[in-house]
Write a protein that holds these residues in place. Structure first.
Motif, PDB file in Angstrom:
ATOM      1  N   GLN A 110      16.382   5.035   1.954  1.00 23.27           N
ATOM      2  CA  GLN A 110      17.440   4.330   2.673  1.00 23.27           C
ATOM      3  C   GLN A 110      16.809   3.379   3.671  1.00 23.27           C
ATOM      4  OE1 GLN A 110      20.419   6.968   4.270  1.00 23.27           O
ATOM      5  NE2 GLN A 110      20.821   5.603   5.951  1.00 23.27           N
ATOM      6  N   GLN A 111      17.403   2.196   3.802  1.00 25.91           N
ATOM      7  CA  GLN A 111      16.894   1.170   4.700  1.00 25.91           C
ATOM      8  C   GLN A 111      17.894   0.936   5.830  1.00 25.91           C
ATOM      9  OE1 GLN A 111      18.445  -2.210   4.701  1.00 25.91           O
ATOM     10  NE2 GLN A 111      17.152  -2.661   6.446  1.00 25.91           N
ATOM     11  N   GLN A 112      17.359   0.715   7.035  1.00 32.66           N
ATOM     12  CA  GLN A 112      18.139   0.295   8.206  1.00 32.66           C
ATOM     13  C   GLN A 112      17.242  -0.601   9.042  1.00 32.66           C
ATOM     14  OE1 GLN A 112      21.331   0.761   9.174  1.00 32.66           O
ATOM     15  NE2 GLN A 112      21.779   1.944   7.341  1.00 32.66           N
ATOM     16  N   GLY A 113      17.676  -1.838   9.282  1.00 38.75           N
ATOM     17  CA  GLY A 113      16.889  -2.755  10.106  1.00 38.75           C
ATOM     18  C   GLY A 113      15.501  -2.943   9.545  1.00 38.75           C
ATOM     19  N   PHE A 114      14.482  -2.781  10.386  1.00 39.54           N
ATOM     20  CA  PHE A 114      13.101  -2.990   9.958  1.00 39.54           C
ATOM     21  C   PHE A 114      12.459  -1.753   9.351  1.00 39.54           C
ATOM     22  CE2 PHE A 114       9.895  -1.377  13.175  1.00 39.54           C
ATOM     23  CZ  PHE A 114      10.771  -0.544  13.842  1.00 39.54           C
ATOM     24  N   ALA A 115      13.244  -0.675   9.155  1.00 38.18           N
ATOM     25  CA  ALA A 115      12.701   0.604   8.687  1.00 38.18           C
ATOM     26  C   ALA A 115      13.261   1.008   7.329  1.00 38.18           C
ATOM     27  CB  ALA A 115      13.008   1.689   9.712  1.00 38.18           C
ATOM     28  N   PHE A 116      12.437   1.757   6.595  1.00 41.02           N
ATOM     29  CA  PHE A 116      12.830   2.332   5.314  1.00 41.02           C
ATOM     30  C   PHE A 116      12.273   3.736   5.247  1.00 41.02           C
ATOM     31  CE2 PHE A 116      12.164   3.152   0.743  1.00 41.02           C
ATOM     32  CZ  PHE A 116      13.441   2.902   0.261  1.00 41.02           C
ATOM     33  N   GLN A 117      13.121   4.715   4.915  1.00 38.56           N
ATOM     34  CA  GLN A 117      12.683   6.097   4.764  1.00 38.56           C
ATOM     35  C   GLN A 117      12.761   6.472   3.287  1.00 38.56           C
ATOM     36  OE1 GLN A 117      15.141   9.166   6.537  1.00 38.56           O
ATOM     37  NE2 GLN A 117      13.427  10.588   6.610  1.00 38.56           N
ATOM     38  N   ASP A 165       8.272   9.622   3.968  1.00 37.81           N
ATOM     39  CA  ASP A 165       7.569   8.346   3.981  1.00 37.81           C
ATOM     40  C   ASP A 165       8.394   7.343   4.797  1.00 37.81           C
ATOM     41  OD1 ASP A 165       5.925   6.252   3.155  1.00 37.81           O
ATOM     42  OD2 ASP A 165       6.157   6.686   1.027  1.00 37.81           O
ATOM     43  N   TRP A 166       7.803   6.769   5.843  1.00 38.84           N
ATOM     44  CA  TRP A 166       8.481   5.791   6.692  1.00 38.84           C
ATOM     45  C   TRP A 166       7.734   4.468   6.656  1.00 38.84           C
ATOM     46  CZ3 TRP A 166      12.956   6.204   9.585  1.00 38.84           C
ATOM     47  CH2 TRP A 166      13.542   7.475   9.610  1.00 38.84           C
ATOM     48  N   MET A 167       8.452   3.390   6.344  1.00 37.29           N
ATOM     49  CA  MET A 167       7.881   2.049   6.344  1.00 37.29           C
ATOM     50  C   MET A 167       8.552   1.229   7.437  1.00 37.29           C
ATOM     51  SD  MET A 167       7.786   1.196   2.314  1.00 37.29           S
ATOM     52  CE  MET A 167       7.561   2.536   1.168  1.00 37.29           C
ATOM     53  N   TYR A 168       7.744   0.381   8.118  1.00 37.91           N
ATOM     54  CA  TYR A 168       8.247  -0.461   9.196  1.00 37.91           C
ATOM     55  C   TYR A 168       7.732  -1.880   8.995  1.00 37.91           C
ATOM     56  CZ  TYR A 168       8.765   4.183  11.240  1.00 37.91           C
ATOM     57  OH  TYR A 168       9.084   5.488  11.455  1.00 37.91           O
ATOM     58  N   GLN A 169       8.645  -2.846   8.836  1.00 35.37           N
ATOM     59  CA  GLN A 169       8.223  -4.228   8.622  1.00 35.37           C
ATOM     60  C   GLN A 169       7.861  -4.871   9.957  1.00 35.37           C
ATOM     61  OE1 GLN A 169      10.581  -6.566   5.999  1.00 35.37           O
ATOM     62  NE2 GLN A 169       9.038  -8.173   5.945  1.00 35.37           N
ATOM     63  N   ILE A 170       6.648  -5.438  10.009  1.00 42.51           N
ATOM     64  CA  ILE A 170       6.154  -6.083  11.221  1.00 42.51           C
ATOM     65  C   ILE A 170       6.511  -7.566  11.206  1.00 42.51           C
ATOM     66  CG2 ILE A 170       4.093  -6.569  12.598  1.00 42.51           C
ATOM     67  CD1 ILE A 170       5.015  -3.549  12.324  1.00 42.51           C
ATOM     68  N   ASP A 171       6.253  -8.230  10.089  1.00 37.18           N
ATOM     69  CA  ASP A 171       6.621  -9.630   9.901  1.00 37.18           C
ATOM     70  C   ASP A 171       6.826  -9.851   8.403  1.00 37.18           C
ATOM     71  OD1 ASP A 171       4.068 -10.047   8.705  1.00 37.18           O
ATOM     72  OD2 ASP A 171       3.202 -10.725  10.592  1.00 37.18           O
ATOM     73  N   VAL A 204       3.723  -4.668   6.425  1.00 40.24           N
ATOM     74  CA  VAL A 204       4.518  -3.449   6.606  1.00 40.24           C
ATOM     75  C   VAL A 204       3.553  -2.308   6.909  1.00 40.24           C
ATOM     76  CG1 VAL A 204       5.939  -1.732   5.397  1.00 40.24           C
ATOM     77  CG2 VAL A 204       6.455  -4.165   5.135  1.00 40.24           C
ATOM     78  N   PHE A 205       3.860  -1.528   7.939  1.00 39.98           N
ATOM     79  CA  PHE A 205       3.119  -0.307   8.225  1.00 39.98           C
ATOM     80  C   PHE A 205       3.855   0.861   7.595  1.00 39.98           C
ATOM     81  CE2 PHE A 205       1.188  -2.691  11.751  1.00 39.98           C
ATOM     82  CZ  PHE A 205      -0.132  -2.331  11.565  1.00 39.98           C
ATOM     83  N   ASN A 206       3.092   1.856   7.154  1.00 40.78           N
ATOM     84  CA  ASN A 206       3.663   3.025   6.496  1.00 40.78           C
ATOM     85  C   ASN A 206       3.021   4.280   7.073  1.00 40.78           C
ATOM     86  OD1 ASN A 206       3.222   4.621   3.362  1.00 40.78           O
ATOM     87  ND2 ASN A 206       5.155   4.421   4.379  1.00 40.78           N
ATOM     88  N   ARG A 207       3.851   5.264   7.378  1.00 39.75           N
ATOM     89  CA  ARG A 207       3.370   6.557   7.859  1.00 39.75           C
ATOM     90  C   ARG A 207       4.074   7.632   7.049  1.00 39.75           C
ATOM     91  NH1 ARG A 207       5.238  10.221  11.852  1.00 39.75           N
ATOM     92  NH2 ARG A 207       3.561  11.583  12.518  1.00 39.75           N
ATOM     93  N   THR A 208       3.292   8.509   6.440  1.00 44.06           N
ATOM     94  CA  THR A 208       3.842   9.553   5.586  1.00 44.06           C
ATOM     95  C   THR A 208       3.353  10.913   6.053  1.00 44.06           C
ATOM     96  OG1 THR A 208       3.806   8.037   3.704  1.00 44.06           O
ATOM     97  CG2 THR A 208       4.004  10.382   3.210  1.00 44.06           C
ATOM     98  N   VAL A 209       4.291  11.834   6.197  1.00 48.21           N
ATOM     99  CA  VAL A 209       3.954  13.217   6.517  1.00 48.21           C
ATOM    100  C   VAL A 209       4.093  14.025   5.230  1.00 48.21           C
ATOM    101  CG1 VAL A 209       4.646  15.257   7.824  1.00 48.21           C
ATOM    102  CG2 VAL A 209       4.674  13.016   8.924  1.00 48.21           C
ATOM    103  N   MET A 210       3.052  14.812   4.925  1.00 52.40           N
ATOM    104  CA  MET A 210       3.051  15.673   3.739  1.00 52.40           C
ATOM    105  C   MET A 210       3.185  17.119   4.204  1.00 52.40           C
ATOM    106  SD  MET A 210      -0.138  13.845   1.770  1.00 52.40           S
ATOM    107  CE  MET A 210       0.232  14.368   0.104  1.00 52.40           C
ATOM    108  N   LYS A 211       4.158  17.839   3.598  1.00 51.68           N
ATOM    109  CA  LYS A 211       4.395  19.226   3.994  1.00 51.68           C
ATOM    110  C   LYS A 211       4.398  20.147   2.785  1.00 51.68           C
ATOM    111  CE  LYS A 211       7.162  18.247   8.104  1.00 51.68           C
ATOM    112  NZ  LYS A 211       8.442  18.515   8.791  1.00 51.68           N
ATOM    113  N   LYS A 212       3.989  21.388   3.044  1.00 46.80           N
ATOM    114  CA  LYS A 212       4.061  22.472   2.072  1.00 46.80           C
ATOM    115  C   LYS A 212       4.728  23.632   2.779  1.00 46.80           C
ATOM    116  CE  LYS A 212       2.973  24.570  -1.818  1.00 46.80           C
ATOM    117  NZ  LYS A 212       3.643  24.231  -3.048  1.00 46.80           N
TER     118      LYS A 212
END
Length: 186
Positions: free
Chosen positions: A116-123, A143-149, A153-161
């Motif tokens: 899902q996308q909202q503003g500059f972010a996508f989850q 997984d979270w993506m953030y558009q800079i320009d 795009v920067f991406n930060r992903t947390v992996m869980k078990k």
């Protein structure tokens, strides 16, 4: 009092283990707007690293991506070049839904990813099948993506078990021309 302290500590631990990530709605009024279909069209390159639960960098990598779309259906082909010489591929089959949400499938994804996308972010959330030595682990990815320009795009992903964070991925996408390629891996 000792029993109450133990119950409170247990409740806090369980809440922390199963807590949800940030709420995508908080980014609704931000810009620039991250349009996944538009951003992931054509060629781009990304660089990233994997950190274990204790923040040690365990792997570094470069990714060459190419996205193509026919209407609301897209293919995002990824080739990963890891610093240890491993080369892997993932081919996402993406669908943009009428409500602006996305779904996707790939060779190493269990079930269907949803985003899902909202503003500059996508989850983007999914379960990934990860081979480690002779075992296969199924890890939940947030997984979270953030558009800079327009190019980055920067991406930060947390992996869980089992609800416990086991690793984190940080990734930087760039599609500015001339496009830089991944270095040859030997």
């Amino acid at each position: 009092m000792n029993r109450l302290t133990k119950l409170t500590a247990t409740a806090l631990l369980v809440t922390g283990l199963f807590s949800c990530s940030a709420d995508i709605e908080q980014y609704q009024q931000t810009s620039p707007t991250l349009d996944i279909k538009n951003y992931f069209t054509g060629s781009l390159t990304a660089w990233g690293m994997v950190q274990d639960y204790s923040d040690n960098v365990t792997r570094r990598f470069c990714v060459e991506l190419n996205g193509t779309w026919q209407g609301n259906n897209g293919v995002l082909a990824e080739v990963f070049y890891f610093n240890d010489g491993e080369v892997t591929e993932r081919n996402w089959q993406l669908t943009k839904l009428d409500n602006g949400e996305y779904q996707g499938e790939a060779e190493d994804v269990i079930g269907t990813a949803s985003g899902q996308q909202q503003g500059f972010a996508f989850q983007w959330q999914y379960t990934l099948s990860v081979p480690v030595d002779d075992d296969i682990y199924h890890l939940a990815l947030d997984d979270w993506m953030y558009q800079i320009d327009q190019h980055r795009v920067f991406n930060r992903t947390v992996m869980k078990k089992f609800g416990v964070e086991v690793a984190e991925i940080t990734l930087f996408f760039d599609k500015e021309q001339p496009l830089r390629k991944c270095p040859n891996v030997t």
